[in-house]
Design an enzyme around this catalytic site. Structure first.
Site, PDB file in Angstrom:
ATOM      1  N   LYS A   1       0.820  -1.212   0.000  1.00 28.48           N
ATOM      2  CA  LYS A   1       0.000   0.000   0.000  1.00 28.48           C
ATOM      3  C   LYS A   1       0.863   1.275   0.000  1.00 28.48           C
ATOM      4  CE  LYS A   1      -4.071  -2.169   2.126  1.00 28.48           C
ATOM      5  NZ  LYS A   1      -5.018  -2.161   3.283  1.00 28.48           N
TER       6      LYS A   1
ATOM      7  N   TYR B   1     -12.555  -2.782  -3.231  1.00 27.13           N
ATOM      8  CA  TYR B   1     -13.136  -2.679  -1.890  1.00 27.13           C
ATOM      9  C   TYR B   1     -14.663  -2.587  -1.920  1.00 27.13           C
ATOM     10  CZ  TYR B   1      -8.441  -2.153   0.080  1.00 27.13           C
ATOM     11  OH  TYR B   1      -7.143  -2.376   0.486  1.00 27.13           O
TER      12      TYR B   1
ATOM     13  N   PHE C   1     -15.417   3.749   7.303  1.00 22.94           N
ATOM     14  CA  PHE C   1     -14.035   3.972   6.882  1.00 22.94           C
ATOM     15  C   PHE C   1     -13.848   3.952   5.365  1.00 22.94           C
ATOM     16  CE2 PHE C   1     -14.488  -0.628   7.685  1.00 22.94           C
ATOM     17  CZ  PHE C   1     -13.980  -1.172   6.521  1.00 22.94           C
TER      18      PHE C   1
ATOM     19  N   ARG D   1      -1.969 -14.284   3.808  1.00 21.47           N
ATOM     20  CA  ARG D   1      -2.711 -13.648   4.902  1.00 21.47           C
ATOM     21  C   ARG D   1      -1.970 -13.856   6.229  1.00 21.47           C
ATOM     22  NH1 ARG D   1      -7.203 -10.220   3.865  1.00 21.47           N
ATOM     23  NH2 ARG D   1      -8.056 -10.883   5.854  1.00 21.47           N
TER      24      ARG D   1
ATOM     25  N   THR E   1      -5.599  -7.428  10.483  1.00 21.43           N
ATOM     26  CA  THR E   1      -5.909  -6.177   9.785  1.00 21.43           C
ATOM     27  C   THR E   1      -5.401  -4.949  10.537  1.00 21.43           C
ATOM     28  OG1 THR E   1      -7.880  -7.208   8.853  1.00 21.43           O
ATOM     29  CG2 THR E   1      -7.820  -4.790   8.861  1.00 21.43           C
TER      30      THR E   1
ATOM     31  N   ARG F   1       2.345  -6.653   8.983  1.00 22.76           N
ATOM     32  CA  ARG F   1       1.636  -5.543   9.634  1.00 22.76           C
ATOM     33  C   ARG F   1       2.121  -5.345  11.070  1.00 22.76           C
ATOM     34  NH1 ARG F   1      -4.201  -7.362   7.212  1.00 22.76           N
ATOM     35  NH2 ARG F   1      -4.346  -5.916   5.446  1.00 22.76           N
TER      36      ARG F   1
ATOM     37  N   ASN G   1      -2.332   0.377   6.908  1.00 24.35           N
ATOM     38  CA  ASN G   1      -1.865  -0.925   7.389  1.00 24.35           C
ATOM     39  C   ASN G   1      -0.993  -1.698   6.405  1.00 24.35           C
ATOM     40  OD1 ASN G   1      -3.921  -1.595   5.684  1.00 24.35           O
ATOM     41  ND2 ASN G   1      -4.892  -3.055   7.067  1.00 24.35           N
TER      42      ASN G   1
ATOM     43  N   HIS H   1      -2.140  -5.281   1.404  1.00 23.13           N
ATOM     44  CA  HIS H   1      -3.424  -5.940   1.101  1.00 23.13           C
ATOM     45  C   HIS H   1      -3.151  -7.341   0.579  1.00 23.13           C
ATOM     46  CE1 HIS H   1      -7.387  -6.721  -0.663  1.00 23.13           C
ATOM     47  NE2 HIS H   1      -6.717  -7.207  -1.698  1.00 23.13           N
TER      48      HIS H   1
ATOM     49  N   GLU I   1      -9.774 -10.166  -7.866  1.00 24.05           N
ATOM     50  CA  GLU I   1      -8.801  -9.070  -7.737  1.00 24.05           C
ATOM     51  C   GLU I   1      -7.718  -9.156  -8.816  1.00 24.05           C
ATOM     52  OE1 GLU I   1      -7.683  -9.213  -3.561  1.00 24.05           O
ATOM     53  OE2 GLU I   1      -9.755  -8.789  -2.959  1.00 24.05           O
TER      54      GLU I   1
HETATM   55  N1  UDP Z   1      -9.861  -0.481   7.208  1.00 21.38           N
HETATM   56  C1  UDP Z   1      -9.848   0.743   7.882  1.00 21.38           C
HETATM   57  N2  UDP Z   1     -10.519   0.849   9.076  1.00 21.38           N
HETATM   58  C2  UDP Z   1     -11.209  -0.196   9.608  1.00 21.38           C
HETATM   59  C3  UDP Z   1     -11.222  -1.425   8.922  1.00 21.38           C
HETATM   60  C4  UDP Z   1     -10.542  -1.538   7.724  1.00 21.38           C
HETATM   61  O1  UDP Z   1      -9.235   1.695   7.415  1.00 21.38           O
HETATM   62  O2  UDP Z   1     -11.788  -0.033  10.693  1.00 21.38           O
HETATM   63  C5  UDP Z   1      -9.160  -0.589   5.924  1.00 21.38           C
HETATM   64  C6  UDP Z   1      -7.796  -1.258   6.047  1.00 21.38           C
HETATM   65  O3  UDP Z   1      -6.916  -0.660   5.083  1.00 21.38           O
HETATM   66  C7  UDP Z   1      -8.100  -2.695   5.628  1.00 21.38           C
HETATM   67  C8  UDP Z   1      -9.138  -2.466   4.547  1.00 21.38           C
HETATM   68  O4  UDP Z   1      -9.923  -1.384   5.022  1.00 21.38           O
HETATM   69  O5  UDP Z   1      -6.948  -3.376   5.173  1.00 21.38           O
HETATM   70  C9  UDP Z   1     -10.026  -3.640   4.238  1.00 21.38           C
HETATM   71  O6  UDP Z   1     -10.600  -4.106   5.440  1.00 21.38           O
HETATM   72  P1  UDP Z   1     -10.750  -5.669   5.706  1.00 21.38           P
HETATM   73  O7  UDP Z   1     -11.609  -5.835   6.907  1.00 21.38           O
HETATM   74  O8  UDP Z   1     -11.171  -6.354   4.444  1.00 21.38           O
HETATM   75  O9  UDP Z   1      -9.268  -6.093   6.126  1.00 21.38           O
HETATM   76  P2  UDP Z   1      -8.123  -6.909   5.345  1.00 21.38           P
HETATM   77  O10 UDP Z   1      -8.811  -7.926   4.474  1.00 21.38           O
HETATM   78  O11 UDP Z   1      -7.328  -5.895   4.555  1.00 21.38           O
HETATM   79  O12 UDP Z   1      -7.294  -7.522   6.428  1.00 21.38           O
HETATM   80 MG    MG Z   2     -10.408  -7.814   3.229  1.00 29.28          MG
END
Ligand code: UDP
Ligand code: MG
Length: 134
Positions: free
Chosen positions: A10, A50, A58, A86, A92, A103, A113, A116, A127
């Site tokens: 990112k 997304y 958010f 993952r 996350t 992370r 964070n 992705h 994707e």
């Molecule tokens: N995100 C955020 N605030 C939150 C939750 C998610 O900014 O409270 C952002 C963060 O960049 C995250 C992305 O949204 O990676 C997608 O969220 P997801 O729950 O899908 O997490 P991921 O799959 O990236 O672990």
């Molecule tokens: Mg996700």
């Protein structure tokens, strides 16, 4: 059996000069880089990636962040690549991500964070299609 996943470094991590160290972690785990491209996402690509989060508090900040500068887009492959990536990424929220994960080691806050990764083989197909048109 080999599996493909979509992983993206990112904009915060690119700005901070973490690209080489992050890619090394995937290579160290034995994953293969199938495709790699450097560039800034369009808002359309960000929205497609997304889509599941549209309407959440958010979401607007997330689209602004992910389009705020160049990212590194990658297709990685290997046995169980989706789950392996993952696991290497960590939780996350970097504040909750275990030490030793990307992370956990390179991030502090959920809205920046670092990385992705696709959350299922179905997401990976979708994707990879968005970013590499396959
Ligand atoms: N995100 C955020 N605030 C939150 C939750 C998610 O900014 O409270 C952002 C963060 O960049 C995250 C992305 O949204 O990676 C997608 O969220 P997801 O729950 O899908 O997490 P991921 O799959 O990236 O672990
Ligand atoms: Mg996700």
């Amino acid at each position: 059996m080999s599996q493909k996943t979509y992983v993206m470094i990112k904009p915060d991590a690119v700005r901070r000069g973490l690209v080489g160290r992050i890619i090394a972690r995937f290579e160290d785990a034995g994953l293969t880089i199938e495709r790699m491209e450097f560039g800034t996402l369009t808002r359309e690509q960000a929205a497609a990636n997304y889509a599941e989060h549209e309407g959440k508090p958010f979401y607007e900040g997330l689209v602004n962040y992910i389009t705020s500068g160049p990212v590194v887009k990658m297709v990685l492959s290997g046995p169980g690549a989706v789950a392996v990536c993952r696991k290497l990424m960590g939780a996350t929220n970097p504040a909750e991500a275990a030490p030793g994960t990307i992370r956990g080691d390179f991030g502090l806050v959920v809205d920046e964070n670092v990385i992705h990764g696709s959350d299922s083989p179905e997401s990976a197909d979708r994707e990879v299609g968005i970013f590499f048109g396959e």
